[in-house]
Design an enzyme around this catalytic site. Structure first.
Site, mmCIF file in Angstrom:
data_model
loop_
_atom_site.group_PDB
_atom_site.id
_atom_site.type_symbol
_atom_site.label_atom_id
_atom_site.label_comp_id
_atom_site.label_asym_id
_atom_site.label_seq_id
_atom_site.Cartn_x
_atom_site.Cartn_y
_atom_site.Cartn_z
ATOM 1 N N HIS A 61 0.819 -1.210 0.000
ATOM 2 C CA HIS A 61 0.000 0.000 0.000
ATOM 3 C C HIS A 61 0.853 1.261 0.000
ATOM 4 O O HIS A 61 0.423 2.294 -0.528
ATOM 5 C CB HIS A 61 -0.944 0.001 1.208
ATOM 6 C CG HIS A 61 -2.128 -0.892 1.037
ATOM 7 N ND1 HIS A 61 -3.387 -0.567 1.504
ATOM 8 C CD2 HIS A 61 -2.265 -2.105 0.442
ATOM 9 C CE1 HIS A 61 -4.237 -1.544 1.212
ATOM 10 N NE2 HIS A 61 -3.577 -2.492 0.575
ATOM 11 N N GLY A 67 5.097 5.669 -4.398
ATOM 12 C CA GLY A 67 6.373 4.968 -4.391
ATOM 13 C C GLY A 67 6.714 4.535 -2.982
ATOM 14 O O GLY A 67 6.043 4.897 -2.009
ATOM 15 N N ASP A 69 8.137 5.214 -0.137
ATOM 16 C CA ASP A 69 8.717 6.370 0.539
ATOM 17 C C ASP A 69 8.190 6.566 1.949
ATOM 18 O O ASP A 69 8.403 7.620 2.560
ATOM 19 C CB ASP A 69 8.469 7.644 -0.273
ATOM 20 C CG ASP A 69 6.978 8.017 -0.345
ATOM 21 O OD1 ASP A 69 6.122 7.188 0.055
ATOM 22 O OD2 ASP A 69 6.669 9.136 -0.805
ATOM 23 N N PRO A 155 -7.053 -0.509 -5.792
ATOM 24 C CA PRO A 155 -8.222 -1.258 -6.281
ATOM 25 C C PRO A 155 -8.815 -2.188 -5.227
ATOM 26 O O PRO A 155 -8.158 -2.591 -4.276
ATOM 27 C CB PRO A 155 -7.639 -2.072 -7.442
ATOM 28 C CG PRO A 155 -6.210 -2.297 -7.044
ATOM 29 C CD PRO A 155 -5.788 -1.022 -6.348
ATOM 30 N N HIS A 185 -1.067 -13.354 -0.889
ATOM 31 C CA HIS A 185 -2.332 -13.692 -0.221
ATOM 32 C C HIS A 185 -2.277 -15.067 0.435
ATOM 33 O O HIS A 185 -3.199 -15.434 1.161
ATOM 34 C CB HIS A 185 -3.488 -13.640 -1.224
ATOM 35 C CG HIS A 185 -3.907 -12.250 -1.587
ATOM 36 N ND1 HIS A 185 -4.792 -11.966 -2.604
ATOM 37 C CD2 HIS A 185 -3.554 -11.046 -1.056
ATOM 38 C CE1 HIS A 185 -4.970 -10.663 -2.683
ATOM 39 N NE2 HIS A 185 -4.233 -10.076 -1.759
ATOM 40 N N THR A 186 -1.213 -15.803 0.190
ATOM 41 C CA THR A 186 -1.049 -17.107 0.856
ATOM 42 C C THR A 186 -1.021 -16.962 2.380
ATOM 43 O O THR A 186 -1.319 -17.918 3.098
ATOM 44 C CB THR A 186 0.221 -17.828 0.362
ATOM 45 O OG1 THR A 186 0.270 -19.136 0.912
ATOM 46 C CG2 THR A 186 1.488 -17.082 0.744
ATOM 47 N N SER A 236 -3.033 -23.471 4.096
ATOM 48 C CA SER A 236 -1.910 -23.201 5.007
ATOM 49 C C SER A 236 -1.836 -21.699 5.255
ATOM 50 O O SER A 236 -0.954 -21.014 4.751
ATOM 51 C CB SER A 236 -0.587 -23.717 4.410
ATOM 52 O OG SER A 236 -0.380 -23.168 3.112
#
Length: 313
Positions: A61, A67, A69, A155, A185-186, A236
């Protein structure tokens, strides 16, 4: 570890950023910097292993707005709402961990290690603790001087695959990078509201999403009766591995965009390769993280080195 020959690829992709980012940037100015970060992340992971998902979200995010930063870390004021106050960032957490790391680094090496590098290193270390790859990553980022809530346009989970991929390609990455980074997302968690329609009333049909495994529909309904969130990898959930991709191929993707990765012609081949080869997925994830970590970074004399990650100097 990332080999030098592999790292060369990224110098051609991000020549300006990599001209001043380098592995071991603090080796002389603050030689204990990476050890301090690693130790505090390890302590936090021992208490709450979901810190990996939290730091990955924070890093993504931050990098995809202005960028990498650390502009996401700035606290809002009534007069100046920052990125932190924007809706998509409401679920970002572990700011206190970044504060603790910064405090130790300031005590050891005042005004030397940027908050942007702290987020990058902490994320890297948390991934390794969860069973993911351990790798070297260039440092030398500086902290941004701007943080505006209005700049945040991340998004949602119903974005199309084409839209998701373009988000990454617009930052100089490719399809393999995009799918690898979504593979984080694992270890992720999703608020039930993000996928409730898929398990109850998909697109107003009064039925669940037909692309979702009925057993998963039932399981998620039970989970969301008692909890506000669910694991995005039901196999998992706290382990960084390629099980996420294997689940997608079994119609067990929780978020709509995740499930679509397994069927869209642009990405389904990549999903299959990652599902069939955990080592390949992890290698590609390293490459993608190094690329993402160089997106629109500030180096040299640009920006600043904050003394407090929540405030500009």
């Amino acid at each position: 570890m990332m080999k030098f020959s592999s790292l060369l690829v990224f110098f051609f992709v991000f020549p300006i950023a990599f001209a001043q980012l380098r592995v071991g940037f603090y080796s002389r100015s603050c030689p204990q910097a990476e050890t301090i970060v690693r130790n505090l992340v390890r302590q936090r992971f021992g208490v709450d292993p979901t810190v990996t998902a939290a730091l990955l979200r924070m890093h993504f995010h931050d990098c995809f707005v202005r960028g990498c930063d650390a502009s996401l870390l700035i606290d809002s004021t009534a007069a100046r709402p920052s990125e932190k106050s924007a809706g998509p960032n409401g679920s970002v957490r572990e700011f206190d961990l970044i504060d603790r790391i910064k405090a130790q680094l300031e005590a050891a090496c005042p005004s030397t290690v940027s908050c942007a590098d702290i987020v990058t290193l902490a994320t890297r270390d948390s991934v390794a603790l969860a069973g993911g790859p351990s790798y070297s990553i260039p440092t030398g980022r500086r902290d941004g001087l701007v943080s505006k809530s209005a700049d945040v346009a991340l998004p949602g989970p119903t974005i199309s695959v084409a839209g998701a991929v373009s988000l990454f390609t617009n930052k100089g990455m490719n399809v393999f990078d995009a799918v690898a980074l979504l593979g984080a997302h694992t270890v992720g968690q999703g608020n039930c509201g993000l996928f409730n329609d898929r398990i109850t009333n998909f697109q107003g049909t009064g039925r669940p999403d037909p692309s979702m495994d009925p057993a998963l529909v039932s399981s998620l309904r039970n989970t969301c009766r008692n909890s506000a969130s669910a694991a995005l990898d039901q196999s998992s959930p706290l382990r960084f591995d390629n099980q996420f991709f294997k689940q997608l191929r079994k119609r067990r993707g929780v978020l709509q965009v995740d499930q679509r990765l397994a069927t869209d012609r642009q990405t389904r081949g990549v999903v299959a390769r990652y599902a069939n080869n955990n080592a390949f997925f992890k290698r590609q994830f390293i490459r993608a993280m190094i690329k993402m970590g160089a997106v629109d970074v500030l180096t040299g004399r640009a920006g600043e080195i904050r003394r407090n990650c929540r405030r500009f100097n």
